[in-house]
Design an enzyme around this catalytic site. Structure first.
Site, mmCIF file in Angstrom:
data_model
loop_
_atom_site.group_PDB
_atom_site.id
_atom_site.type_symbol
_atom_site.label_atom_id
_atom_site.label_comp_id
_atom_site.label_asym_id
_atom_site.label_seq_id
_atom_site.Cartn_x
_atom_site.Cartn_y
_atom_site.Cartn_z
ATOM 1 N N GLY A 178 0.803 -1.219 0.000
ATOM 2 C CA GLY A 178 0.000 0.000 0.000
ATOM 3 C C GLY A 178 0.831 1.262 0.000
ATOM 4 N N ASP A 236 -1.429 8.071 -6.505
ATOM 5 C CA ASP A 236 -0.107 7.479 -6.293
ATOM 6 C C ASP A 236 0.924 8.007 -7.283
ATOM 7 O OD1 ASP A 236 -1.513 6.097 -4.413
ATOM 8 O OD2 ASP A 236 -1.385 4.155 -5.406
#
Length: 442
Positions: free
Chosen positions: A163, A219
């Site tokens: 993650g 991200d």
């Protein structure tokens, strides 16, 4: 005069030493660079590297699962990163572009891929697909009748499936490397745009279309645009971002704990959440035509549309709307030094992800529970896509070491799993390093 000349020479030599390339990296980075350089030169004999690109992983402080609905996120880049060491050129050649590369994870597996503008994603996805998909996004930058010829080694220390965005770190590091090889050809058809934003969008497209993972943009964006010492408040409606610095008064630290429960973002529940948000948005539009995404809705809107959506979609909408509110409040509280409020918002965010968005898991909840009970902790929550991965905890600096010890001990006792923890600060986003650094760290 001789004394003055000697002093001047001493100052010059001292300055030269102080600002040598080797002083630009810490031991963690030096180790990655040395490994990548060694593998590169052993694999591709008689080839010297001419370029080094770096892109970090990330931790999201708050603002989870809202980027794909136009919301607000507050991530920061971390020191764990991916480096690309290699060389390449733009050739006057109408043939396909050639990409030769290897990873430190498996140096015996050397890949050679040819791509042109008509190339299609493969039916079977592996880690090389992320690289190929990223390269494909840059082929349109080439002048007509030209191709790329690149050779490189990839080395990273972002934990896989944690993650912390190892895939985005890989994509963005390759992208930054390609930009250096392309030179003035990079972004040739979008020169008025922010390179960090375009880079992030290209890497997201690579992951969506080539790796078949329906990820949002956060991200890639923070890995591309992150700045040392700052979190970034990113608005995923406008795609603008604002630097957010923590107030310097009694500044706490951030501790990341890895549950060692891995997730696969491209399968399972993640695409389901995207679909559920779409269903909720369509229901909201029936009571307010001005709502184009969940970002536009308020809790009053969500409550008004409750009867027009199924119970699950209602909970998903509730999370997104309240998470956007928490993220904006957290940004202001960080800048004001209101650590108590930041912690309360983090705790509420985790509860929402656990109960309303249902992306947590038993191990993550245990880590959060251990942290929240520890002295000096302001708040703790799941960070990242969920279904495993990591937690992030805001804690008084004097208690950080004790917290890490407690997390490791109690997590092992309750789950039987090891828990890797680290204290982190906001690091620099995608960048290149001078290739001379390789000589100094060898």
């Amino acid at each position: 005069m001789m004394v003055l000349q000697s002093i001047a020479l001493f100052i010059l030599l001292a300055a030269s030493s102080a600002f040598s390339p080797a002083t630009m990296v810490d031991s963690q980075m030096a180790q990655k660079l040395k490994e990548a350089s060694t593998i590169f030169q052993e694999t591709f004999e008689n080839t010297q590297p001419t370029c080094i690109a770096v892109a970090p992983g990330r931790v999201n402080l708050i603002g989870e699962h809202v980027d794909y609905t136009g919301g607000f996120v507050l991530p920061f880049a971390i020191d764990y990163s991916t480096v690309v060491v290699g060389t390449g050129c733009v050739k006057s050649d109408r043939g396909p572009s050639t990409i030769r590369f290897v990873s430190s994870n498996n140096p015996q597996d050397v890949a050679t891929i040819e791509l042109d503008l008509q190339s299609k994603p493969p039916t079977k996805v592996d880690w090389k697909t992320y690289v190929a998909g990223t390269v494909f996004q840059y082929l349109d930058d080439l002048p007509a009748g030209h191709s790329l010829d690149v050779t490189f080694c990839i080395c990273g220390d972002v934990p896989l499936g944690s993650g912390l965005s190892s895939s985005a770190s890989l994509e963005v590091s390759v992208a930054r490397f390609l930009e250096e090889i392309l030179g003035n050809n990079a972004f040739s058809k979008c020169r008025d745009e922010d390179p960090a934003k375009i880079r992030a969008l290209r890497c997201q497209k690579a992951e969506n279309e080539w790796a078949q993972s329906p990820c949002g943009l956060m991200d890639q964006y923070i890995s591309s645009a992150g700045q040392e010492g700052s979190l970034l408040l990113i608005d995923f409606t406008s795609l603008d971002y604002h630097l957010t610095r923590m107030a310097p008064t009694n500044e706490p630290v951030l501790v990341v704990a890895n549950s060692n429960v891995q997730h696969a973002i491209g399968s399972g529940e993640y695409p389901v959440r995207v679909k559920q948000c779409k269903i909720a948005t369509e229901a909201l539009q029936k009571i307010n035509s001005k709502i184009s995404s969940l970002r536009d809705a308020t809790m009053k809107d969500v409550e008004a549309a409750k009867e027009k959506m199924d119970p699950i979609s209602f909970l998903r909408a509730k999370h997104v709307v309240t998470e956007n509110e928490r993220t904006l409040k957290a940004k202001n509280a960080l800048e004001d030094g209101d650590w108590k409020l930041v912690g309360e918002l983090m705790n509420a965010s985790h509860a929402s992800m656990r109960d309303d968005y249902e992306v947590s898991c038993e191990e993550i909840d245990i880590l959060v529970e251990i942290a929240q009970k520890h002295p000096g902790v302001y708040g703790s929550r799941l960070t990242g896509g969920g279904f495993g991965g990591c937690t992030v905890t805001l804690v008084d600096k004097s208690q950080a070491s004790a917290l890490i010890d407690t997390l490791k001990k109690e997590y092992k006792e309750r789950t039987g799993k090891e828990c890797f923890c680290f204290e982190t600060n906001a690091a620099k986003g995608a960048h290149c390093l001078p290739v001379d650094i390789l000589k100094e760290i060898s």
